[in-house]
Each structure stands twice: as C-alpha cells, then as structure tokens.
Design an enzyme around this catalytic site. Structure first.
Site, PDB file in Angstrom:
ATOM      1  N   LYS A 126       0.983  -0.970  -0.360  1.00  0.00           N
ATOM      2  CA  LYS A 126      -0.070  -0.230   0.356  1.00  0.00           C
ATOM      3  C   LYS A 126       1.188   1.010   0.376  1.00  0.00           C
ATOM      4  CE  LYS A 126      -2.934   2.999   2.484  1.00  0.00           C
ATOM      5  NZ  LYS A 126      -3.792   3.291   3.821  1.00  0.00           N
ATOM      6  N   GLY A 187      -7.446   9.369   8.950  1.00  0.00           N
ATOM      7  CA  GLY A 187      -8.074   9.722  10.508  1.00  0.00           C
ATOM      8  C   GLY A 187      -9.461  11.063  11.029  1.00  0.00           C
ATOM      9  N   ALA A 214      -9.595   6.092   3.923  1.00  0.00           N
ATOM     10  CA  ALA A 214      -9.529   6.846   4.713  1.00  0.00           C
ATOM     11  C   ALA A 214     -10.593   7.664   4.739  1.00  0.00           C
ATOM     12  CB  ALA A 214      -8.369   7.364   4.464  1.00  0.00           C
ATOM     13  N   GLY A 215     -10.444   8.159   6.211  1.00  0.00           N
ATOM     14  CA  GLY A 215     -11.958   8.804   6.168  1.00  0.00           C
ATOM     15  C   GLY A 215     -12.966   8.373   6.258  1.00  0.00           C
ATOM     16  N   ASN A 236      -9.957   1.944   9.499  1.00  0.00           N
ATOM     17  CA  ASN A 236      -8.898   1.780  10.874  1.00  0.00           C
ATOM     18  C   ASN A 236      -9.253   2.609  11.958  1.00  0.00           C
ATOM     19  OD1 ASN A 236      -5.518   1.050  11.167  1.00  0.00           O
ATOM     20  ND2 ASN A 236      -7.256   0.579  12.763  1.00  0.00           N
ATOM     21  N   THR A 237      -9.613   3.426  11.374  1.00  0.00           N
ATOM     22  CA  THR A 237      -9.372   4.725  12.959  1.00  0.00           C
ATOM     23  C   THR A 237     -10.822   4.369  13.471  1.00  0.00           C
ATOM     24  OG1 THR A 237      -7.672   5.676  12.209  1.00  0.00           O
ATOM     25  CG2 THR A 237      -9.268   6.906  13.955  1.00  0.00           C
TER      26      THR A 237
END
Lengths: 298, 65
Positions: A126, A187, A214-215, A236-237
């Site tokens: 990645k 994040g 992301a986001g 993830n987050t």
C-alpha cells in the site's frame, strides 16, 4: 419433548442454509486484486487498538480480506510491534498488506517498500507518499514516481491517492491495477468529502478495483460508497477508536456487505416527481366505480 | 568513531560491516535494514561496509492503517 422443538430445529436449519447460500453468493462475487480472489470486501488496519486481544477480536468479527501493517524502528515495550505483533499477525492467517505510511518522498517510499517485501515476504504494497503533513494528503507527483519505480521492481502497488481523475489515470498508466482513493483525510472520520468526484471516478474507471481508503467514520459512509460501486473499503480508526471496537467492526462488516448487495441488485433510478407505490385503482371513497369481473371473460 | 543506529550513536564495530553491527545489536524478532536510507537485502549484510557517521535503520513490523 416440547411440541415446538422440531419447529425450532427446522428454523435453525433454514437459517444455517441461508447463511451457506449467502457465503456462496459472496464467493460468486469476489473482490479480485492482482488476480487474488477475496470473499470479503473489508480491509482492516491494525493500529490504535487498546490491546492485542481487542485487535484479534475485531479481526474475528470483521473477517477482513487483508490486514494493513507498517514498519517502524522498534520501541521498547510496545504491544503494537516486534515479535508479539508478528506472532499475532501470523496466527490470524490473513493476507498482509504492508504500507509506506509517513514517507515524504518517492525515494523513502521505494526503500520502505523494499524492506517490507523482505520482512513480510509479499510483493503487495500500500503505497503512501504524503505531500502535506497537516492534511496528510497524498503527493501526486511523488506517488506516480514511486509507483512507476515499484512496478518496475515487481511490486503489486495499491496507491493511496485522491479522487483526482488525472492522477488516477497516471497511476493506472504506471502499472497500478488497484487504486485506493481517499474519502477524506486520514483519521478524520468525515466520510466522503467529494461524492460527485468519487462517483465520476467510478464511472471513468469502471474496470479497475477501487478501494476507499481513509476518512470513513461510520458504517453508513462505507455502505454509501459500496452502493456507488466501489469495490472495497479500508477501515482502521473508525473501528479502533470506537467505544466498542469489536462491535463496530461487526457493524462495518454488515454495512459493506449491504452496500455491495445493493449495488449488485441495481438501485432504482431517482424520480423528480412522487409516484404512489400503492395502486390507485380500487381506492375507496372515489366518485367513479369499478366493475368487478367474476366471469373471467373481461 | 560512531555509526548512527535508529537515530542514536553506536560504536563502529570491527570489522566495520553491517553484519558485525547487527551481531552486536541483536535485534529482537523479525527486522529489515536500511544503510544510509537504502534498503540492504539480508544476503548483503556481510558485504555492506559501514563508515563513521553512516546511518543505519533497523525496522520491525508494527501496527499500521
């Protein structure tokens, strides 16, 4: 024996059969990345969990196609690195997707990818080349440079990019067979910031796998982009920083499946004017009458 | 004479090779190495000579998104 017991068994059998059918349906609609087939369309990041156990449990319920990992200098007593983290990864049996997180130049990213290839024994990477340390926005120039070099070195590159069409086209021309456009800065959990451009990207590049990275903050964000036809979502987050990460991992897994199923099912087209879903014919209290045919000849 | 390992000074080993340095460091668990910001494959540690002031990065698997 209770009279209802056979009915309960029959019902459980029915449920199990449906679960098998759903699994088979997922296998009929696999995510294909560089020729590798995955039944899951969720990719899960491994960072910022409270404990290794929590991460393991989240992986168990999310059933991710891949786990993203990184490389860092060893920090003493860290639960998120070193031998124990390595052992955890191996025990999950999942495909590992190393990243080049934090790299600020093409050169750094290429060298990090080479270290990741040796360490994780994989040619998938990645690719992250960060161009702005505030927004963590990808550097489009460094990204294309690094992707070109890595493809020449035999890597299978999954670049973290924006939804910019020209950038995406350059990355495809460089040999990337998968793209990972952001929904919003890493994040933030804001969800898709630029839905129109994301959907246009999907329309302009209908064949290449597009993974939203992301986001994403909520399962509804993930479901939404899957309904638009994106192929997978990396989370993830939004999972690891939830109050109950394991339950949130399950929620994301369900949302991604629902979004994919809706896309495959083909959503209705949006109408400008209201259309009654209940038939108008036969409505009571209307002035006209309707002749009911009982002979079958009318 | 020192080499810089993960940002900290370490005595230059004898002989001045990457493999000698790593033997002294004994990194825990799986790792990969860069010398002056360039990846060094595992099979090249013996041949990789290091000089005072060189930078060596030893990295390990870690959590990431």
């Amino acid at each position: 024996m209770h009279a209802a017991f056979p009915r309960v068994i029959a019902w459980m059998s029915f449920i199990q059969q449906r679960e098998v059918e759903m699994r088979e349906r997922e296998m009929d609609d696999p995510l294909v990345l560089y020729g590798n087939r995955f039944s899951s369309r969720l990719l899960l990041g491994t960072s910022r969990y409270e404990s290794p156990r929590q991460l393991t449990d989240a992986i168990g319920v999310a059933d991710p196609a891949m786990l993203t990992v990184s490389l860092r200098r060893q920090l003493s007593a860290s639960k998120e690195s070193g031998q124990s983290f390595w052992d955890l990864l191996r025990e999950t049996g999942r495909v590992i997707l190393p990243n080049t997180a934090g790299c600020l130049s093409a050169r750094e990213a290429v060298q990090t990818a080479c270290m990741a290839r040796e360490l994780f024994q994989t040619k998938v990477i990645k690719l992250e080349v960060i161009g702005d340390e505030v927004s963590l926005q990808p550097d489009p120039f460094g990204l294309v440079e690094a992707a070109s070099e890595l493809v020449k070195l035999g890597f299978q590159v999954l670049p973290y990019c924006t939804e910019d069409w020209v950038l995406c086209r350059r990355l495809m021309n460089a040999g990337c067979e998968v793209l990972m456009p952001w929904a919003a800065p890493i994040g933030t959990g804001q969800g898709p910031r630029n839905p129109r451009a994301l959907r246009e990207l999907r329309e302009r590049a209908p064949e290449i796998p597009l993974i939203i990275d992301a986001g994403i903050g909520l399962p509804s964000h993930a479901c939404q982009v899957m309904e638009w036809g994106f192929d997978a979502v990396l989370i993830n987050t939004a999972v690891s920083r939830a109050i109950d990460p394991v339950r949130m991992a399950s929620a994301f897994a369900s949302a991604i499946k629902a979004g994919r199923a809706a896309f495959v099912a083909g959503p209705m087209s949006v109408q400008e004017e209201a259309v009654s879903s209940t038939p108008e014919i036969g409505r009571p209290f209307t002035s006209g009458s309707i002749r009911i045919c009982t002979s079958g000849t009318c | 004479m020192f080499v810089i390992v993960n940002g900290d000074n370490h005595p230059l080993p004898e002989p001045p090779t990457l493999s000698a340095l790593l033997a002294r460091l004994s990194p825990l668990g799986p790792f990969a190495v860069a010398h002056n910001e360039e990846f060094v494959p595992r099979g090249a540690y013996d041949a990789c000579r290091i000089s005072p002031g060189d930078r060596v990065d030893v990295v390990h698997p870690t959590a990431g998104g």
